[in-house]
Write a protein that holds these residues in place. Structure first.
Motif, PDB file in Angstrom:
ATOM      1  N   GLY B  41       0.777  -1.234   0.000  1.00  0.00           N
ATOM      2  CA  GLY B  41       0.000   0.000   0.000  1.00  0.00           C
ATOM      3  C   GLY B  41       0.809   1.284   0.000  1.00  0.00           C
ATOM      4  O   GLY B  41       0.261   2.366   0.201  1.00  0.00           O
ATOM      5  N   THR B  42       2.130   1.202  -0.231  1.00  0.00           N
ATOM      6  CA  THR B  42       2.926   2.434  -0.290  1.00  0.00           C
ATOM      7  C   THR B  42       3.174   2.812  -1.759  1.00  0.00           C
ATOM      8  O   THR B  42       2.919   2.015  -2.667  1.00  0.00           O
ATOM      9  CB  THR B  42       4.315   2.286   0.385  1.00  0.00           C
ATOM     10  OG1 THR B  42       5.206   1.579  -0.488  1.00  0.00           O
ATOM     11  CG2 THR B  42       4.215   1.552   1.717  1.00  0.00           C
ATOM     12  N   ALA B  43       3.718   4.009  -1.954  1.00  0.00           N
ATOM     13  CA  ALA B  43       4.038   4.477  -3.304  1.00  0.00           C
ATOM     14  C   ALA B  43       5.164   3.649  -3.932  1.00  0.00           C
ATOM     15  O   ALA B  43       5.406   3.729  -5.129  1.00  0.00           O
ATOM     16  CB  ALA B  43       4.437   5.953  -3.257  1.00  0.00           C
ATOM     17  N   ALA B  44       5.853   2.855  -3.097  1.00  0.00           N
ATOM     18  CA  ALA B  44       6.964   2.044  -3.608  1.00  0.00           C
ATOM     19  C   ALA B  44       6.588   0.568  -3.756  1.00  0.00           C
ATOM     20  O   ALA B  44       7.371  -0.228  -4.283  1.00  0.00           O
ATOM     21  CB  ALA B  44       8.177   2.174  -2.686  1.00  0.00           C
ATOM     22  N   SER B  45       5.405   0.195  -3.286  1.00  0.00           N
ATOM     23  CA  SER B  45       5.035  -1.232  -3.253  1.00  0.00           C
ATOM     24  C   SER B  45       5.054  -1.894  -4.627  1.00  0.00           C
ATOM     25  O   SER B  45       5.535  -3.016  -4.773  1.00  0.00           O
ATOM     26  CB  SER B  45       3.642  -1.403  -2.643  1.00  0.00           C
ATOM     27  OG  SER B  45       3.614  -0.938  -1.316  1.00  0.00           O
ATOM     28  N   ALA B  46       4.531  -1.174  -5.619  1.00  0.00           N
ATOM     29  CA  ALA B  46       4.382  -1.785  -6.949  1.00  0.00           C
ATOM     30  C   ALA B  46       5.733  -2.205  -7.531  1.00  0.00           C
ATOM     31  O   ALA B  46       5.862  -3.304  -8.080  1.00  0.00           O
ATOM     32  CB  ALA B  46       3.668  -0.818  -7.892  1.00  0.00           C
ATOM     33  N   LYS B  47       6.750  -1.343  -7.392  1.00  0.00           N
ATOM     34  CA  LYS B  47       8.037  -1.694  -8.004  1.00  0.00           C
ATOM     35  C   LYS B  47       8.725  -2.846  -7.254  1.00  0.00           C
ATOM     36  O   LYS B  47       9.419  -3.648  -7.857  1.00  0.00           O
ATOM     37  CB  LYS B  47       8.954  -0.480  -8.132  1.00  0.00           C
ATOM     38  CG  LYS B  47       9.385   0.171  -6.852  1.00  0.00           C
ATOM     39  CD  LYS B  47      10.153   1.460  -7.181  1.00  0.00           C
ATOM     40  CE  LYS B  47      10.293   2.317  -5.937  1.00  0.00           C
ATOM     41  NZ  LYS B  47      10.629   3.708  -6.233  1.00  0.00           N
ATOM     42  N   VAL B  48       8.516  -2.903  -5.944  1.00  0.00           N
ATOM     43  CA  VAL B  48       9.110  -4.009  -5.183  1.00  0.00           C
ATOM     44  C   VAL B  48       8.402  -5.311  -5.566  1.00  0.00           C
ATOM     45  O   VAL B  48       9.034  -6.346  -5.776  1.00  0.00           O
ATOM     46  CB  VAL B  48       9.029  -3.746  -3.661  1.00  0.00           C
ATOM     47  CG1 VAL B  48       9.553  -4.940  -2.876  1.00  0.00           C
ATOM     48  CG2 VAL B  48       9.824  -2.487  -3.303  1.00  0.00           C
ATOM     49  N   GLN B  49       7.077  -5.225  -5.663  1.00  0.00           N
ATOM     50  CA  GLN B  49       6.280  -6.386  -6.079  1.00  0.00           C
ATOM     51  C   GLN B  49       6.744  -6.881  -7.456  1.00  0.00           C
ATOM     52  O   GLN B  49       6.942  -8.074  -7.674  1.00  0.00           O
ATOM     53  CB  GLN B  49       4.799  -5.990  -6.130  1.00  0.00           C
ATOM     54  CG  GLN B  49       3.843  -7.161  -6.277  1.00  0.00           C
ATOM     55  CD  GLN B  49       3.600  -7.890  -4.956  1.00  0.00           C
ATOM     56  OE1 GLN B  49       3.197  -7.265  -3.983  1.00  0.00           O
ATOM     57  NE2 GLN B  49       3.849  -9.185  -4.915  1.00  0.00           N
ATOM     58  N   ALA B  50       6.947  -5.937  -8.372  1.00  0.00           N
ATOM     59  CA  ALA B  50       7.374  -6.289  -9.734  1.00  0.00           C
ATOM     60  C   ALA B  50       8.762  -6.938  -9.725  1.00  0.00           C
ATOM     61  O   ALA B  50       9.041  -7.847 -10.519  1.00  0.00           O
ATOM     62  CB  ALA B  50       7.379  -5.045 -10.619  1.00  0.00           C
ATOM     63  N   ALA B  51       9.616  -6.476  -8.829  1.00  0.00           N
ATOM     64  CA  ALA B  51      10.994  -6.992  -8.764  1.00  0.00           C
ATOM     65  C   ALA B  51      11.034  -8.450  -8.323  1.00  0.00           C
ATOM     66  O   ALA B  51      12.005  -9.169  -8.586  1.00  0.00           O
ATOM     67  CB  ALA B  51      11.829  -6.142  -7.812  1.00  0.00           C
ATOM     68  N   MET B  52       9.954  -8.896  -7.673  1.00  0.00           N
ATOM     69  CA  MET B  52       9.928 -10.284  -7.180  1.00  0.00           C
ATOM     70  C   MET B  52       9.945 -11.313  -8.308  1.00  0.00           C
ATOM     71  O   MET B  52      10.220 -12.487  -8.079  1.00  0.00           O
ATOM     72  CB  MET B  52       8.703 -10.518  -6.305  1.00  0.00           C
ATOM     73  CG  MET B  52       8.813  -9.842  -4.956  1.00  0.00           C
ATOM     74  SD  MET B  52       7.346 -10.199  -3.989  1.00  0.00           S
ATOM     75  CE  MET B  52       7.464  -8.909  -2.761  1.00  0.00           C
ATOM     76  N   ALA B  53       9.676 -10.878  -9.516  1.00  0.00           N
ATOM     77  CA  ALA B  53       9.728 -11.789 -10.655  1.00  0.00           C
ATOM     78  C   ALA B  53      11.166 -12.280 -10.869  1.00  0.00           C
ATOM     79  O   ALA B  53      11.381 -13.409 -11.316  1.00  0.00           O
ATOM     80  CB  ALA B  53       9.217 -11.080 -11.904  1.00  0.00           C
ATOM     81  N   ASN B  54      12.133 -11.439 -10.549  1.00  0.00           N
ATOM     82  CA  ASN B  54      13.543 -11.777 -10.788  1.00  0.00           C
ATOM     83  C   ASN B  54      14.381 -11.959  -9.529  1.00  0.00           C
ATOM     84  O   ASN B  54      15.480 -12.488  -9.580  1.00  0.00           O
ATOM     85  CB  ASN B  54      14.208 -10.666 -11.621  1.00  0.00           C
ATOM     86  CG  ASN B  54      13.702 -10.644 -13.039  1.00  0.00           C
ATOM     87  OD1 ASN B  54      13.467 -11.693 -13.637  1.00  0.00           O
ATOM     88  ND2 ASN B  54      13.488  -9.459 -13.577  1.00  0.00           N
ATOM     89  N   LEU B  55      13.893 -11.444  -8.416  1.00  0.00           N
ATOM     90  CA  LEU B  55      14.696 -11.425  -7.195  1.00  0.00           C
ATOM     91  C   LEU B  55      13.933 -12.039  -6.030  1.00  0.00           C
ATOM     92  O   LEU B  55      12.710 -11.985  -5.992  1.00  0.00           O
ATOM     93  CB  LEU B  55      15.044  -9.970  -6.825  1.00  0.00           C
ATOM     94  CG  LEU B  55      15.733  -9.124  -7.891  1.00  0.00           C
ATOM     95  CD1 LEU B  55      15.755  -7.655  -7.464  1.00  0.00           C
ATOM     96  CD2 LEU B  55      17.148  -9.615  -8.141  1.00  0.00           C
ATOM     97  N   LYS B  56      14.686 -12.585  -5.082  1.00  0.00           N
ATOM     98  CA  LYS B  56      14.056 -13.050  -3.843  1.00  0.00           C
ATOM     99  C   LYS B  56      14.152 -11.922  -2.821  1.00  0.00           C
ATOM    100  O   LYS B  56      15.242 -11.411  -2.558  1.00  0.00           O
ATOM    101  CB  LYS B  56      14.763 -14.291  -3.299  1.00  0.00           C
ATOM    102  CG  LYS B  56      14.346 -15.561  -4.006  1.00  0.00           C
ATOM    103  CD  LYS B  56      14.517 -16.781  -3.109  1.00  0.00           C
ATOM    104  CE  LYS B  56      13.252 -17.071  -2.297  1.00  0.00           C
ATOM    105  NZ  LYS B  56      13.263 -18.379  -1.633  1.00  0.00           N
ATOM    106  N   ILE B  57      13.011 -11.534  -2.284  1.00  0.00           N
ATOM    107  CA  ILE B  57      12.999 -10.406  -1.340  1.00  0.00           C
ATOM    108  C   ILE B  57      12.796 -10.926   0.083  1.00  0.00           C
ATOM    109  O   ILE B  57      11.857 -11.680   0.357  1.00  0.00           O
ATOM    110  CB  ILE B  57      11.872  -9.405  -1.684  1.00  0.00           C
ATOM    111  CG1 ILE B  57      11.912  -8.997  -3.166  1.00  0.00           C
ATOM    112  CG2 ILE B  57      11.944  -8.199  -0.741  1.00  0.00           C
ATOM    113  CD1 ILE B  57      12.930  -7.967  -3.538  1.00  0.00           C
TER     114      ILE B  57
END
Lengths: 135, 99, 119
Positions: B41-57
């Motif tokens: 729900g933050t302004a940064a959530s979408a890009k972190v979510q998208a990064a999960m396709a390539n990275l383990k968070i």
């Protein structure tokens, strides 16, 4: 004890071991001391015969822009030291293209010879290191 | 490679730079103020979510709990404690801190 | 496994030193070794025995000293960074020693991992 090696005697455990060291610079100079003190580690590392490289990413690229004059803020201008690195056999200086562009800079704005690489190439360079020290 | 980030994505660019320069298959551990990047729900959530396709968070649970955001963790983020932090460093050939 | 740790921030001001300590403690509890912690930049302030936090707060300096005593952790304070900031032998807490940046590079060469904590 030797000043050249920053207070250590080379012993059997370090002799002959060559690791890939990357110093990652992401901060602008003068506003904080990180850039200057990073450079001090880089110079010491030269005495250890390691495979040393420097990376300039984000505001770190401002460390090596031409035309730094620090008289007015009464701080030491350490930017000429980057040009002296070659004399210490530290010749791998990488700058991320995207970071330069985001700051309206080009290779011509830099005071030292570097290799400008794109994000993907920089990412690969980082991934292949043994030790990454970032400031 | 293990990437360690400790800056809020809403204040500094360390998370952005890390996501830009982490190779596919790398792990990213969010600690200290970077745990806000692990929340939904933050302004940064979408890009972190998208990064999960390539990275383990991963995110450090004690830092999330301290900041009152443990209940807001994004789906797909793996929570670890300090012991898990040590395991991550040991499991990866090298690590890098995005200060 | 042997972990070297680099601490770049002072105590209380930034969580970096707390994270570094928690990491070191967890590593040792798991059977790893932390042969050296190197203090650089404002991290050198972790070493002064003049530190007196309020009673109800953690004592960051003593915590490092105790770790050094119990687990033979070499706590090295950078001489150049220390001199700049007034950190000399006479103010060092137990377990700390002052030496050169070579100790940091050496840690990177000799140990399996070097983990940086800073700002």
């Amino acid at each position: 004890m030797s000043d050249v090696t920053g207070g250590i005697d080379m012993d059997d455990e370090t002799e002959g071991v060559v690791k890939k060291f990357m110093f990652l610079n992401r901060k602008a100079p003068y506003g904080t001391i990180y850039a200057l003190e990073a450079l001090e580690v880089v110079l010491i590392s030269a005495a250890f015969d390691q495979d040393v490289s420097l990376a300039f990413v984000d505001d770190g690229v401002y460390q090596i822009v031409k035309g730094q004059h620090t008289k007015g803020i009464d701080q030491k201008n350490f930017s000429p030291t980057y040009r002296a690195l070659e004399g210490y056999d530290i010749e791998k200086l990488y700058v991320e293209k995207e970071s330069l562009e985001a700051r309206g800079l080009t290779e011509e704005d830099l005071l030292v010879d570097v290799q400008v690489v794109d994000s993907a190439a920089m990412a690969n360079l980082m991934a292949e290191q043994d030790v990454v020290i970032s400031f | 490679m293990l990437h360690i980030v400790n800056k809020s994505p809403l204040e500094r660019n360390a998370v952005d730079s890390c996501l830009r320069l982490a190779t596919k298959g790398s792990a990213v551990l969010l600690i200290e103020d970077a745990v806000y990047a692990a929340t939904k729900g933050t302004a940064a959530s979408a890009k972190v979510q998208a990064a999960m396709a390539n990275l383990k968070i991963y995110a450090l649970a004690p830092d999330m709990e301290a900041r009152g955001v443990a209940g807001r963790v994004m789906e797909g983020v793996n929570l670890v404690d300090y012991s898990g932090f040590v395991d991550l460093v040991a499991e990866h050939k090298n690590c890098q801190s995005w200060l | 496994m042997k972990f070297g740790i680099l601490v770049n921030e002072g105590p209380y001001n930034h969580q970096a030193t707390d994270s570094a300590y928690q990491f070191a403690k967890a590593a040792i509890e798991k059977g790893h070794q932390v042969p050296r912690v190197f203090f650089y930049h404002d991290g050198v302030y972790n070493s002064t025995r003049l530190t007196e936090p309020p009673q109800d707060d953690r004592h960051i300096v003593n915590r490092w000293s105790k770790l050094a005593e119990e687990h033979k952790v070499d706590l090295v304070v950078c001489v150049a960074a220390g001199l700049r900031r007034g950190i000399k032998d006479e103010v060092l807490a137990p377990g700390f020693r002052i030496s050169g940046l070579g100790q940091l590079v050496e840690a990177g060469i000799q140990y399996d991992r070097l983990v940086t904590f800073g700002d």
